[in-house]
Scaffold this motif. Structure first.
Motif, PDB file in Angstrom:
ATOM      1  N   MET A   1       0.970  -1.085  -0.013  1.00  0.00           N
ATOM      2  CA  MET A   1       0.089   0.059  -0.117  1.00  0.00           C
ATOM      3  C   MET A   1       0.975   1.194  -0.057  1.00  0.00           C
ATOM      4  SD  MET A   1      -3.133   0.560  -0.002  1.00  0.00           S
ATOM      5  CE  MET A   1      -3.932   2.214   0.118  1.00  0.00           C
TER       6      MET A   1
ATOM      7  N   SER B   1      -1.342   6.089   6.593  1.00  0.00           N
ATOM      8  CA  SER B   1      -2.407   6.417   7.475  1.00  0.00           C
ATOM      9  C   SER B   1      -2.329   7.978   7.621  1.00  0.00           C
ATOM     10  CB  SER B   1      -2.229   5.737   9.017  1.00  0.00           C
ATOM     11  OG  SER B   1      -3.375   6.138   9.614  1.00  0.00           O
TER      12      SER B   1
ATOM     13  N   ASP C   1      -9.879   3.555   6.485  1.00  0.00           N
ATOM     14  CA  ASP C   1      -9.972   2.225   6.730  1.00  0.00           C
ATOM     15  C   ASP C   1     -10.698   1.555   5.720  1.00  0.00           C
ATOM     16  OD1 ASP C   1      -8.204   2.390   9.104  1.00  0.00           O
ATOM     17  OD2 ASP C   1      -9.882   2.248  10.429  1.00  0.00           O
TER      18      ASP C   1
ATOM     19  N   LEU D   1      -8.573   1.263   2.457  1.00  0.00           N
ATOM     20  CA  LEU D   1      -7.651   0.206   2.618  1.00  0.00           C
ATOM     21  C   LEU D   1      -8.302  -1.065   2.382  1.00  0.00           C
ATOM     22  CD1 LEU D   1      -4.591   0.812   3.477  1.00  0.00           C
ATOM     23  CD2 LEU D   1      -5.129   0.048   5.630  1.00  0.00           C
ATOM     24  N   ALA D   2      -9.320  -1.565   2.932  1.00  0.00           N
ATOM     25  CA  ALA D   2      -9.980  -2.890   2.990  1.00  0.00           C
ATOM     26  C   ALA D   2     -10.409  -3.272   1.606  1.00  0.00           C
ATOM     27  CB  ALA D   2     -11.113  -2.841   3.892  1.00  0.00           C
TER      28      ALA D   2
ATOM     29  N   ARG E   1      -7.058  -3.537  -0.507  1.00  0.00           N
ATOM     30  CA  ARG E   1      -5.859  -4.486  -0.206  1.00  0.00           C
ATOM     31  C   ARG E   1      -5.982  -5.868  -1.356  1.00  0.00           C
ATOM     32  NH1 ARG E   1      -6.582  -4.533   5.268  1.00  0.00           N
ATOM     33  NH2 ARG E   1      -5.150  -3.026   5.675  1.00  0.00           N
ATOM     34  N   GLY E   2      -5.037  -6.374  -1.563  1.00  0.00           N
ATOM     35  CA  GLY E   2      -4.929  -7.529  -2.545  1.00  0.00           C
ATOM     36  C   GLY E   2      -5.451  -7.333  -3.970  1.00  0.00           C
ATOM     37  N   THR E   3      -5.704  -6.107  -4.478  1.00  0.00           N
ATOM     38  CA  THR E   3      -6.218  -5.869  -5.745  1.00  0.00           C
ATOM     39  C   THR E   3      -4.952  -5.177  -6.472  1.00  0.00           C
ATOM     40  OG1 THR E   3      -7.160  -3.535  -5.402  1.00  0.00           O
ATOM     41  CG2 THR E   3      -8.384  -5.370  -4.817  1.00  0.00           C
TER      42      THR E   3
ATOM     43  N   GLU F   1      -3.762  -1.712  -5.476  1.00  0.00           N
ATOM     44  CA  GLU F   1      -2.812  -1.526  -4.187  1.00  0.00           C
ATOM     45  C   GLU F   1      -1.822  -0.756  -4.261  1.00  0.00           C
ATOM     46  OE1 GLU F   1      -2.123  -5.438  -2.231  1.00  0.00           O
ATOM     47  OE2 GLU F   1      -1.996  -4.347  -0.158  1.00  0.00           O
ATOM     48  N   SER F   2      -1.041  -0.919  -5.395  1.00  0.00           N
ATOM     49  CA  SER F   2       0.111  -0.072  -5.375  1.00  0.00           C
ATOM     50  C   SER F   2       0.093   1.355  -5.945  1.00  0.00           C
ATOM     51  CB  SER F   2       0.811  -0.780  -6.786  1.00  0.00           C
ATOM     52  OG  SER F   2      -0.057  -0.613  -8.119  1.00  0.00           O
TER      53      SER F   2
END
Ligand SMILES: [Fe+2]
Length: 224
Positions: A1, A5, A37, A40-41, A44-46, A49-50
């Motif tokens: 990520m 924050s 949050d 982020l959820a 994440r994992g997609t 994300e970069s």
């Protein structure tokens, strides 16, 4: 990520009495942090994300199926610029380069204040008031809900949150009192000057670039 924050650039009580500690605590933790949050959820994992925050906003805005994520990402960006659009013992007429641009565009500080106040007061419902750089000049505009001028090609210089959660604890329904407090006691022209200096130095906002001017404001203001 690639998005850190959010943090606040000052202590929660530092803007009192114009904006109370309670308002900033709720605003930061219950609004921006929740958006962060949820964003982020969702990434994440997609393949998203970069991306940096500005890229993420632009990519998701173009895809209606990703508009929930767009709104969370935009609200993270909008709030960080808003925190940095204020400072303790701020307010008053614009200084530096942004002051020169505003005098060119509006003539006098009083006229700028009138147009800023009129636009912020007239905006219906939730949204944002912006001072943006557009094609060498500065403009005042509003967006609804989570909307951000980033996706129109404008460069945001300052943001004022017009959602009731930004002022209701302190000013109840008197949005005009909150607008006046922002202009007279809080506004931080240095943030606008920092962005303008970067633009003048050739730091173009690039749709796919992570080192866009607005990205650096985010970093300076609290490490996004
Ligand atoms: Fe807000």
């Amino acid at each position: 990520m690639n998005i850190d924050s959010p943090t606040m650039p000052y202590n929660f009580a530092d803007l009192e009495p114009a904006i109370s500690r309670d308002t900033l605590v709720f605003h930061f933790l219950r609004h921006q942090r929740v958006c962060f949050d949820r964003m982020l959820a969702m990434v994440r994992g997609t393949e998203l994300e970069s991306l940096g925050l500005v890229e993420l906003i632009r990519v998701t805005e173009r895809n209606p199926a990703q508009h929930t994520l767009y709104r969370y990402a935009a609200e993270v960006y909008n709030h960080t610029l808003y925190w940095n659009s204020m400072r303790p013992r701020g307010g008053g007429p614009a200084t530096g380069l942004v002051g020169e641009h505003l005098r060119e565009r509006f003539g006098t500080h009083e006229r700028f204040v009138r147009e800023f106040t009129d636009a912020a007061s007239a905006h219906f419902g939730s949204g944002w008031l912006w001072v943006v750089s557009r094609a060498g000049t500065v403009e005042i505009l509003t967006t609804s809900n989570a909307g951000t001028p980033l996706v129109r090609g404008d460069v945001p210089l300052l943001a004022l949150d017009l959602w009731e959660h930004a002022y209701y604890l302190d000013h109840q329904n008197r949005r005009s009192a909150y607008i006046n407090a922002f202009l007279e006691e809080l506004v931080n022209w240095e943030t606008a000057n920092r962005v303008l200096a970067e633009l003048d130095a050739g730091a173009e906002l690039r749709p796919a670039g992570r080192r866009a001017a607005s990205d650096s404001v985010l970093r300076a203001g609290g490490g996004l």
